[in-house]
Design an enzyme around this catalytic site. Structure first.
Site, PDB file in Angstrom:
ATOM      1  N   HIS A  69      -7.370   9.674  -1.946  1.00  0.00           N
ATOM      2  CA  HIS A  69      -6.843   9.510  -0.590  1.00  0.00           C
ATOM      3  C   HIS A  69      -7.809  10.050   0.471  1.00  0.00           C
ATOM      4  CE1 HIS A  69      -2.677   9.082   1.496  1.00  0.00           C
ATOM      5  NE2 HIS A  69      -3.636   8.831   2.355  1.00  0.00           N
TER       6      HIS A  69
ATOM      7  N   TYR B  51       3.134  10.052   0.720  1.00  0.00           N
ATOM      8  CA  TYR B  51       4.087   9.481   1.681  1.00  0.00           C
ATOM      9  C   TYR B  51       5.524   9.899   1.355  1.00  0.00           C
ATOM     10  CZ  TYR B  51       0.072   6.566   2.993  1.00  0.00           C
ATOM     11  OH  TYR B  51      -1.173   6.131   3.381  1.00  0.00           O
TER      12      TYR B  51
ATOM     13  N   LYS C 252      -2.315   6.277  -4.204  1.00  0.00           N
ATOM     14  CA  LYS C 252      -3.448   7.183  -3.916  1.00  0.00           C
ATOM     15  C   LYS C 252      -3.213   8.584  -4.451  1.00  0.00           C
ATOM     16  CE  LYS C 252      -3.696   4.674   0.459  1.00  0.00           C
ATOM     17  NZ  LYS C 252      -2.342   4.596   1.028  1.00  0.00           N
TER      18      LYS C 252
ATOM     19  N   ASP D  12       0.856  -1.198   0.000  1.00  0.00           N
ATOM     20  CA  ASP D  12       0.000   0.000   0.000  1.00  0.00           C
ATOM     21  C   ASP D  12       0.893   1.249   0.000  1.00  0.00           C
ATOM     22  OD1 ASP D  12      -2.776   1.166   0.423  1.00  0.00           O
ATOM     23  OD2 ASP D  12      -1.630   2.158   2.011  1.00  0.00           O
TER      24      ASP D  12
HETATM   25  P1  NDP Z   1      -0.120   0.531  11.887  1.00  0.00           P
HETATM   26  O1  NDP Z   1      -1.371   0.280  12.636  1.00  0.00           O
HETATM   27  O2  NDP Z   1       0.239  -0.366  10.782  1.00  0.00           O
HETATM   28  O3  NDP Z   1       1.053   0.613  12.952  1.00  0.00           O
HETATM   29  C1  NDP Z   1       2.377   0.859  12.577  1.00  0.00           C
HETATM   30  C2  NDP Z   1       3.210   0.931  13.857  1.00  0.00           C
HETATM   31  O4  NDP Z   1       3.199  -0.333  14.531  1.00  0.00           O
HETATM   32  C3  NDP Z   1       4.660   1.237  13.566  1.00  0.00           C
HETATM   33  O5  NDP Z   1       5.129   2.040  14.629  1.00  0.00           O
HETATM   34  C4  NDP Z   1       5.331  -0.135  13.584  1.00  0.00           C
HETATM   35  O6  NDP Z   1       6.688  -0.013  13.985  1.00  0.00           O
HETATM   36  C5  NDP Z   1       4.517  -0.851  14.638  1.00  0.00           C
HETATM   37  N1  NDP Z   1       4.393  -2.303  14.416  1.00  0.00           N
HETATM   38  C6  NDP Z   1       4.213  -2.935  13.235  1.00  0.00           C
HETATM   39  N2  NDP Z   1       4.084  -4.258  13.410  1.00  0.00           N
HETATM   40  C7  NDP Z   1       4.185  -4.475  14.742  1.00  0.00           C
HETATM   41  C8  NDP Z   1       4.141  -5.646  15.538  1.00  0.00           C
HETATM   42  N3  NDP Z   1       3.945  -6.843  14.999  1.00  0.00           N
HETATM   43  N4  NDP Z   1       4.286  -5.510  16.898  1.00  0.00           N
HETATM   44  C9  NDP Z   1       4.466  -4.296  17.438  1.00  0.00           C
HETATM   45  N5  NDP Z   1       4.511  -3.147  16.733  1.00  0.00           N
HETATM   46  C10 NDP Z   1       4.366  -3.236  15.386  1.00  0.00           C
HETATM   47  O7  NDP Z   1      -0.171   2.064  11.449  1.00  0.00           O
HETATM   48  P2  NDP Z   1      -0.200   2.993  10.187  1.00  0.00           P
HETATM   49  O8  NDP Z   1      -0.874   4.213  10.656  1.00  0.00           O
HETATM   50  O9  NDP Z   1       1.123   3.079   9.553  1.00  0.00           O
HETATM   51  O10 NDP Z   1      -1.192   2.278   9.153  1.00  0.00           O
HETATM   52  C11 NDP Z   1      -0.777   1.268   8.275  1.00  0.00           C
HETATM   53  C12 NDP Z   1      -0.819   1.690   6.831  1.00  0.00           C
HETATM   54  O11 NDP Z   1      -2.125   2.109   6.445  1.00  0.00           O
HETATM   55  C13 NDP Z   1       0.043   2.907   6.497  1.00  0.00           C
HETATM   56  O12 NDP Z   1       1.416   2.616   6.496  1.00  0.00           O
HETATM   57  C14 NDP Z   1      -0.530   3.307   5.169  1.00  0.00           C
HETATM   58  O13 NDP Z   1      -0.066   2.465   4.141  1.00  0.00           O
HETATM   59  C15 NDP Z   1      -2.017   3.109   5.425  1.00  0.00           C
HETATM   60  N6  NDP Z   1      -2.665   4.358   5.909  1.00  0.00           N
HETATM   61  C16 NDP Z   1      -3.563   4.977   5.086  1.00  0.00           C
HETATM   62  C17 NDP Z   1      -4.195   6.135   5.454  1.00  0.00           C
HETATM   63  C18 NDP Z   1      -5.184   6.774   4.555  1.00  0.00           C
HETATM   64  O14 NDP Z   1      -5.550   7.931   4.792  1.00  0.00           O
HETATM   65  N7  NDP Z   1      -5.647   6.085   3.527  1.00  0.00           N
HETATM   66  C19 NDP Z   1      -3.932   6.779   6.755  1.00  0.00           C
HETATM   67  C20 NDP Z   1      -3.005   6.027   7.586  1.00  0.00           C
HETATM   68  C21 NDP Z   1      -2.420   4.862   7.158  1.00  0.00           C
HETATM   69  P3  NDP Z   1       7.973  -0.326  13.045  1.00  0.00           P
HETATM   70  O15 NDP Z   1       7.686   0.163  11.662  1.00  0.00           O
HETATM   71  O16 NDP Z   1       9.044   0.451  13.732  1.00  0.00           O
HETATM   72  O17 NDP Z   1       8.190  -1.811  13.111  1.00  0.00           O
HETATM   73  C1  1BO Z   2      -2.780  12.508   6.266  1.00  0.00           C
HETATM   74  C2  1BO Z   2      -2.375  11.076   6.574  1.00  0.00           C
HETATM   75  C3  1BO Z   2      -2.299  10.260   5.362  1.00  0.00           C
HETATM   76  C4  1BO Z   2      -1.879   8.894   5.653  1.00  0.00           C
HETATM   77  O1  1BO Z   2      -2.367   8.024   4.639  1.00  0.00           O
END
Ligand code: NDP
Ligand code: 1BO
Length: 316
Positions: A110, A50, A79, A45
């Site tokens: 997005h 980003y 997106k 994704d």
């Molecule tokens: P997540 O819920 O995926 O959490 C990510 C965090 O959790 C990071 O700090 C990561 O640390 C940690 N983590 C990952 N796996 C584990 C595990 N098994 N145990 C403990 N900690 C863990 O959060 P996001 O907000 O990043 O959401 C995921 C994805 O969704 C985004 O990356 C993006 O692609 C998408 N997204 C889309 C949005 C939209 O508006 N459409 C908005 C927000 C997100 P580390 O990386 O250090 O391992």
């Molecule tokens: C504004 C936050 C976007 C992450 O997908």
């Protein structure tokens, strides 16, 4: 390892777990994406905003070569960013160039928010009342109609939306020709958004859960209901949260740049109906939105700790 897939309304399969890349820093994300593909991920994704699609593209190339896979073996989403609602194909082309791809499997709007094309919000000085002139009057339906045209170009296999509430979907669907293939929304036991999930299911729209683990510094991992189920099943809290989505027919998009977590996040376990009910109860003491961009305030989204992204034009 999860090889579960769901079927989009185009007939294409979408892997139920995909690697998120938001806040995956340049310098880390290439290795993360390559590792994920080698570890078995078939779904990445991405997003223009980003700011890391060059490196993500390098990671995809490296991962495919190392795993002996073809482009068609993986599912890539990107997106359209808010400042490009009036320049849809231009923004897609920018993403494709950065990613080194000639098509994406899914192209999402997005946010249902068109922002001033002159730049991002940091460049706009605040007015005396603290607000900024960020938001264009343009309606999401007009942007979506431009996205529909992309289907003829071969540069996108499917189109969809993100951060659409039921109200936004109800405004969109009667006015467009192509039902969105997916709606990517914040989704986890603190914000299950069951009304949106149910509405999408009824309309044949796949829901994708962003921040499925509760995002950075997740408050969810330590919730008693999560750790209790994790102990019962003999799995990690992360596995429980991701399995919750897959059990509900929702795609999960965990982000990690840590190799061991990337691998762990592909593990999906079967949860009993009692365990799913226990996870569902978490939000009953209060929903919590964990991703809340500043333009949400300008656009009239409700309080960040409650509810879903509602329309400025009359929220549910
Ligand atoms: P997540 O819920 O995926 O959490 C990510 C965090 O959790 C990071 O700090 C990561 O640390 C940690 N983590 C990952 N796996 C584990 C595990 N098994 N145990 C403990 N900690 C863990 O959060 P996001 O907000 O990043 O959401 C995921 C994805 O969704 C985004 O990356 C993006 O692609 C998408 N997204 C889309 C949005 C939209 O508006 N459409 C908005 C927000 C997100 P580390 O990386 O250090 O391992
Ligand atoms: C504004 C936050 C976007 C992450 O997908």
């Amino acid at each position: 390892m999860s090889d579960t897939t769901f079927t989009l309304n185009t007939g294409a399969k979408i892997p139920a777990v995909g690697l998120g890349t938001w806040q995956s820093d340049p310098g880390q994300v290439r290795a993360a994406v390559a590792h994920a593909i080698k570890a078995g991920y078939r779904h990445i994704d991405c997003a223009y905003c980003y700011g890391n699609e060059d490196e993500v593209g390098q990671g995809i190339k490296e991962g495919l070569e190392a795993a002996g896979l073809k482009r068609s073996d993986i599912f890539i989403t990107t997106k359209l960013w808010c400042t490009y609602h009036t320049r849809v194909e231009e923004n897609l082309d920018m993403s494709l160039k950065s990613l080194g791809l000639d098509y994406v499997d899914l192209y999402l709007m997005h946010w249902p928010v068109a922002m001033n094309p002159e730049g991002n919000h940091d460049k706009f000085p605040k007015k005396p009342d603290g607000s900024r002139d960020l938001i264009l009057e343009r309606k999401p339906v007009d942007t979506y109609k431009d996205m529909e045209k992309l289907l003829q170009t071969g540069k996108v296999k499917a189109i969809g939306v993100s951060n659409f509430s039921k109200t936004f979907l109800e405004q969109l669907l009667p006015n467009v020709s192509v039902v969105p293939a997916a709606n990517q929304i914040e989704n986890h036991p603190l914000l299950p958004q069951q009304e949106v999930v149910d509405y999408c299911k009824e309309k044949g729209i796949i829901v994708e859960a962003y921040s499925p683990l509760g995002s950075t510094g997740s408050p969810l991992m330590k919730k008693e209901a999560v750790t209790k189920v994790a102990e019962e099943v003999g799995a990690s809290p992360g596995t429980i949260l991701l399995s919750y989505h897959v059990a509900r027919g929702v795609v999960a998009l965990p982000k990690s740049v840590t190799p061991s977590r990337i691998e762990e996040n592909l593990k999906i376990v079967k949860l009993s109906s009692e365990q799913l009910a226990a996870l569902d109860k978490i939000h009953e003491s209060g929903t919590q939105r964990l991703v809340y961009p500043e333009f949400g305030i300008n656009f009239g989204f409700p309080d960040k700790n409650h509810g879903v992204a509602h329309s400025a034009a009359g929220a549910a």
